[in-house]
Design a protein around this motif. Structure first.
Motif, PDB file in Angstrom:
ATOM      1  N   LEU A 358       0.852  -1.189   0.000  1.00  0.00           N
ATOM      2  CA  LEU A 358       0.000   0.000   0.000  1.00  0.00           C
ATOM      3  C   LEU A 358       0.885   1.235   0.000  1.00  0.00           C
ATOM      4  CD1 LEU A 358      -2.744  -1.129   2.557  1.00  0.00           C
ATOM      5  CD2 LEU A 358      -2.768  -1.289   0.060  1.00  0.00           C
ATOM      6  N   GLU A 359       1.046   1.800  -1.187  1.00  0.00           N
ATOM      7  CA  GLU A 359       1.905   2.971  -1.318  1.00  0.00           C
ATOM      8  C   GLU A 359       1.059   4.237  -1.252  1.00  0.00           C
ATOM      9  OE1 GLU A 359       4.990   2.631  -1.238  1.00  0.00           O
ATOM     10  OE2 GLU A 359       5.377   0.581  -1.945  1.00  0.00           O
ATOM     11  N   PRO A 360       1.642   5.331  -0.772  1.00  0.00           N
ATOM     12  CA  PRO A 360       0.903   6.598  -0.799  1.00  0.00           C
ATOM     13  C   PRO A 360       0.406   6.875  -2.224  1.00  0.00           C
ATOM     14  CG  PRO A 360       2.913   6.839   0.463  1.00  0.00           C
ATOM     15  CD  PRO A 360       2.976   5.476  -0.168  1.00  0.00           C
ATOM     16  N   GLY A 361      -0.841   7.338  -2.309  1.00  0.00           N
ATOM     17  CA  GLY A 361      -1.438   7.576  -3.617  1.00  0.00           C
ATOM     18  C   GLY A 361      -2.388   6.468  -4.029  1.00  0.00           C
ATOM     19  N   ALA A 362      -2.381   5.357  -3.278  1.00  0.00           N
ATOM     20  CA  ALA A 362      -3.265   4.241  -3.640  1.00  0.00           C
ATOM     21  C   ALA A 362      -4.705   4.546  -3.224  1.00  0.00           C
ATOM     22  CB  ALA A 362      -2.794   2.950  -2.978  1.00  0.00           C
ATOM     23  N   VAL A 363      -5.641   4.093  -4.041  1.00  0.00           N
ATOM     24  CA  VAL A 363      -7.069   4.166  -3.723  1.00  0.00           C
ATOM     25  C   VAL A 363      -7.585   2.731  -3.761  1.00  0.00           C
ATOM     26  CG1 VAL A 363      -9.339   4.978  -4.486  1.00  0.00           C
ATOM     27  CG2 VAL A 363      -7.338   6.485  -4.672  1.00  0.00           C
ATOM     28  N   PHE A 364      -8.277   2.317  -2.706  1.00  0.00           N
ATOM     29  CA  PHE A 364      -8.659   0.901  -2.607  1.00  0.00           C
ATOM     30  C   PHE A 364      -9.875   0.750  -1.709  1.00  0.00           C
ATOM     31  CE2 PHE A 364      -5.214   2.096   0.238  1.00  0.00           C
ATOM     32  CZ  PHE A 364      -5.777   1.836   1.479  1.00  0.00           C
ATOM     33  N   THR A 365     -10.489  -0.427  -1.815  1.00  0.00           N
ATOM     34  CA  THR A 365     -11.624  -0.716  -0.948  1.00  0.00           C
ATOM     35  C   THR A 365     -11.160  -1.480   0.285  1.00  0.00           C
ATOM     36  OG1 THR A 365     -12.117  -2.901  -1.875  1.00  0.00           O
ATOM     37  CG2 THR A 365     -13.114  -0.987  -2.963  1.00  0.00           C
ATOM     38  N   VAL A 366     -11.968  -1.355   1.341  1.00  0.00           N
ATOM     39  CA  VAL A 366     -11.901  -2.268   2.485  1.00  0.00           C
ATOM     40  C   VAL A 366     -13.319  -2.807   2.631  1.00  0.00           C
ATOM     41  CG1 VAL A 366     -11.587  -2.447   4.989  1.00  0.00           C
ATOM     42  CG2 VAL A 366      -9.955  -1.126   3.601  1.00  0.00           C
ATOM     43  N   LEU A 385     -11.228   4.016  -0.031  1.00  0.00           N
ATOM     44  CA  LEU A 385     -10.326   4.870   0.760  1.00  0.00           C
ATOM     45  C   LEU A 385      -9.117   5.289  -0.062  1.00  0.00           C
ATOM     46  CD1 LEU A 385     -11.139   2.114   2.793  1.00  0.00           C
ATOM     47  CD2 LEU A 385     -10.744   4.031   4.361  1.00  0.00           C
ATOM     48  N   TRP A 386      -8.494   6.351   0.404  1.00  0.00           N
ATOM     49  CA  TRP A 386      -7.314   6.898  -0.280  1.00  0.00           C
ATOM     50  C   TRP A 386      -6.173   7.009   0.723  1.00  0.00           C
ATOM     51  CZ3 TRP A 386      -6.680  12.841  -1.055  1.00  0.00           C
ATOM     52  CH2 TRP A 386      -5.517  13.120  -1.793  1.00  0.00           C
ATOM     53  N   LEU A 387      -5.064   6.389   0.423  1.00  0.00           N
ATOM     54  CA  LEU A 387      -3.861   6.567   1.241  1.00  0.00           C
ATOM     55  C   LEU A 387      -3.135   7.784   0.666  1.00  0.00           C
ATOM     56  CD1 LEU A 387      -2.204   5.516   3.582  1.00  0.00           C
ATOM     57  CD2 LEU A 387      -1.049   3.955   2.022  1.00  0.00           C
ATOM     58  N   ARG A 388      -3.248   8.882   1.370  1.00  0.00           N
ATOM     59  CA  ARG A 388      -2.790  10.153   0.797  1.00  0.00           C
ATOM     60  C   ARG A 388      -1.271  10.227   0.716  1.00  0.00           C
ATOM     61  NH1 ARG A 388      -6.458  14.154   4.348  1.00  0.00           N
ATOM     62  NH2 ARG A 388      -4.377  14.406   5.244  1.00  0.00           N
ATOM     63  N   PRO A 389      -0.779  11.127  -0.135  1.00  0.00           N
ATOM     64  CA  PRO A 389       0.681  11.285  -0.254  1.00  0.00           C
ATOM     65  C   PRO A 389       1.339  11.619   1.083  1.00  0.00           C
ATOM     66  CG  PRO A 389      -0.427  12.432  -2.047  1.00  0.00           C
ATOM     67  CD  PRO A 389      -1.507  11.958  -1.123  1.00  0.00           C
ATOM     68  N   ASP A 390       0.580  12.261   2.012  1.00  0.00           N
ATOM     69  CA  ASP A 390       1.176  12.587   3.320  1.00  0.00           C
ATOM     70  C   ASP A 390       1.124  11.399   4.283  1.00  0.00           C
ATOM     71  OD1 ASP A 390      -1.438  12.414   4.168  1.00  0.00           O
ATOM     72  OD2 ASP A 390      -1.685  14.535   4.627  1.00  0.00           O
ATOM     73  N   GLY A 391       0.638  10.254   3.781  1.00  0.00           N
ATOM     74  CA  GLY A 391       0.628   9.055   4.616  1.00  0.00           C
ATOM     75  C   GLY A 391      -0.644   8.855   5.412  1.00  0.00           C
ATOM     76  N   GLU A 392      -1.529   9.872   5.412  1.00  0.00           N
ATOM     77  CA  GLU A 392      -2.801   9.731   6.128  1.00  0.00           C
ATOM     78  C   GLU A 392      -3.778   8.903   5.293  1.00  0.00           C
ATOM     79  OE1 GLU A 392      -3.746  10.947   9.282  1.00  0.00           O
ATOM     80  OE2 GLU A 392      -1.550  11.111   9.316  1.00  0.00           O
ATOM     81  N   LEU A 393      -4.616   8.155   5.973  1.00  0.00           N
ATOM     82  CA  LEU A 393      -5.663   7.392   5.295  1.00  0.00           C
ATOM     83  C   LEU A 393      -6.948   8.206   5.311  1.00  0.00           C
ATOM     84  CD1 LEU A 393      -6.404   4.632   4.020  1.00  0.00           C
ATOM     85  CD2 LEU A 393      -7.093   3.902   6.309  1.00  0.00           C
TER      86      LEU A 393
END
Lengths: 411, 411
Positions: A358-366, A385-393
């Motif tokens: 899961l790299e920053p910038g990924a968009v995925f389902t849970v 969900l989006w794992l933002r470039p700043d590392g926040e989900l």
């Protein structure tokens, strides 16, 4: 977006990517052509250069409008090749060879795209036999194109977010419509007096999506009771919508005409589904939270699935990691990337061999779920969900999970 | 339907067909699975036996409901193969080999279906290298599956006819809606006062199709003026709809969720398009009649295209048979088969090497057109027709071609 691809091509040692197919059916082609609304195309992407699309002359205006680098088969002697009257596979291979020759395509080269199995196999085999200097590289998934697509730009996230906002509008509307029904003899009955059918709900959803520029391709899942116990059962149009029974509503529309997806699921009920269904939803909620808790930048995408599985096992449910072939309990993986494909990398799956991260910038389902068709129900909850470039989900989905909370929200 | 396939397999000397893909994206897979709403499947079709579908366990209920012969990968040791943690392509090839081994698949075998280019190529190459006894047969198009699909059963024609009836209902509605607009400053203006946009027309069509169980996949062409001069330009959503200018309306919906298509085009105008456009429509009508006149059971499908070309040449228009690379005048072929694919065999095309024939049972379009983008217009007229088993040609399209007649009809 394409700079990322060039960097990945360089790392992987690829000089060229050759992609075949229609943007509407191949996310790779769509990505390379940045959404140009052409039909079938042959796309040549050289490392460090913008892609070149060979399109049918009937589509030259769409290519021009999209600002593509483009050409038509005529420029490669298509008419002379066709005039030979060769079998179709040979004609196609000759044309492709003429294009590769003209652009001096040399290896290492990878293939991408989507197409008919037999014709594609024949064409690639003929082309590779004729030009060994192409040095075909068989990329294990995720390919560089899939990896490039895995990391979304701000613009891509904005588009996915906009699809999500409109999807949630439709979910609000449909939940409100369902809530406006009466309950009679165990089924929902429209204010007019007719029993509501699954097909009505699906049509209602489809029309509201179209009005918002979205398309569900006729695939929305409205699966009450036992149907919901099979994760991919889409529900039976002619069946009435039951009250007092969990209904799985899984909606995953795409920008109309091709583009980005959004994916969300809610399990609804209108009445009292019973203790067992409520307990399963609570377990799914715990699994959801555990999955989210395991998400960090760079983590193996298998880990959140492991975390969710552990929770569900503690609640006494079968899982795939304990019984790989289970068809009840938690019988799928935790999620998947969402973008130009509904299911793309990263795969949030503990399946052996999955090395996605899961790299920053990924968009995925849970989307944990529990499936008990013999008990007459399935439960699933899904957000994008989006794992933002700043590392926040960041959860791109805003509607509550619990049926009662959702009802309260839309009223 | 499948008896026909068995007979063709026997004639062609094929012991097995192996098809890969999703019914929603592969007409061959849809045909073999008779419309079962499963996702991706591996289908084994042995001559003389019903097809066997290997489907994901999440979709077993759809497979069961459709009455398929089906199995899941678990029955072939999928869990053990996955547990090896091999690269994805090898895992997929091993699973396919296990399936072929279990069912003692021997050649001659042909492949069919639709899928990702790189993964499919890798899988077939690995499987054929491992099992030379498969004796891969590369079928030139039309393959036996394409030939089987070319001859429609009464039931298939009934479905296409029903799609046509509903499509024409929508065409009536949209023409009536357009006719209800005022003309102001050269554009159509809604009764409310706002200029009508191409995007409004497309949305209106899409919603009315959905309400009739049809789906245009966002591909309907609404192409006024110069846009109509490019056969595949779909029109620009944000542009106003002009009066006094030919508008190409090409509508080709499919049964929603996958199934049969219908395809028709009308060129409309609301006002006076000028002498040149009227003369082109008249020439297209002559070409249409000439094309129809050349249709007989068993005729080469190139002949109607030749007949239409001859007429258009006499009217002074460029054609592909005189200038293969022409991008004006009559720049495409006369038509194509319509069924589970929008474009399938028989191809009504004078292209060299086309050996398709019009056999009784075929359903196809006849769609001559003239394209002059520099003059600001294109003209096309298209109907879907059925060459009946008794040899008679039946037009499944009932609306008139001429804009004024069409307007009179819907008013």
């Amino acid at each position: 977006m394409l700079e990322q691809l060039d960097r990945l091509m360089q790392q992987r040692g690829l000089a060229w990517i050759i992609a075949l197919g229609a943007p509407a059916e191949s996310a790779d082609v769509y990505y390379l052509l940045q959404g140009a609304r052409v039909g079938h195309a042959l796309v040549l992407k050289r490392q460090g250069e913008p892609p070149l699309a060979i399109v049918h002359p009937m589509e030259r205006e769409e290519a021009r409008r999209a600002g593509l680098r483009w050409a038509t088969p005529a420029e490669y002697g298509a008419a002379a090749i066709q005039a030979l009257g060769l079998p179709a596979h040979q004609t196609a291979a000759r044309l492709m060879l003429a294009v590769l020759e003209r652009h001096q395509v040399r290896g290492p080269v990878s293939f991408a795209g989507h197409g008919p199995v037999a014709a594609t196999f024949a064409r690639l085999r003929a082309v590779l036999a004729e030009r060994p200097e192409l040095e075909h590289v068989l990329e294990e998934p995720p390919s560089v194109l899939q990896r490039a697509r895995m990391v979304k730009s701000e613009e891509e996230v904005a588009r996915i977010r906009a699809v999500g906002r409109r999807t949630e509008e439709v979910v609000r509307l449909v939940v409100r419509m369902l809530a406006s029904c009466e309950r009679r003899d165990g089924v929902l009955v429209r204010p007019g007096g007719e029993p509501l059918k699954v097909g009505h709900v699906k049509e209602y959803i489809a029309v509201e999506l179209i009005r918002r520029g979205l398309d569900d391709h006729g695939q929305t899942i409205v699966a009450p009771g036992r149907e919901g116990g099979f994760p991919h059962s889409r529900g039976v149009e002619s069946e009435p919508v039951p009250a007092d029974t969990p209904i799985v509503l899984d909606i995953f529309p795409q920008e109309r005409g091709g583009g980005y997806y959004f994916d969300m699921t809610r399990t609804l009920w209108f009445g009292e589904p019973g203790e067992r269904a409520r307990a399963c939803l609570a377990a799914v909620e715990h699994a959801f939270a555990a999955g989210l808790g395991a998400i960090r930048p760079g983590v193996l995408a298998a880990e959140p699935d492991e975390a969710a599985s552990a929770v569900l096992e503690r609640h006494g449910h079968p899982t795939r990691r304990q019984q790989p072939d289970t068809v009840t309990g938690y019988m799928h993986s935790l999620g998947h990337g969402v973008g130009l494909e509904l299911h793309e990398h990263p795969m949030l799956s503990a399946r052996p061999g999955n090395t996605d991260r899961l790299e920053p910038g990924a968009v995925f389902t849970v989307e944990p779920g529990l499936y008990y068709p013999e008990e007459g129900f399935g439960i699933r909850v899904e957000d994008t969900l989006w794992l933002r470039p700043d590392g926040e989900l960041e959860n791109l989905t805003t509607l509550p999970h619990e049926p009662e909370a959702l009802l309260a929200e839309v009223r």
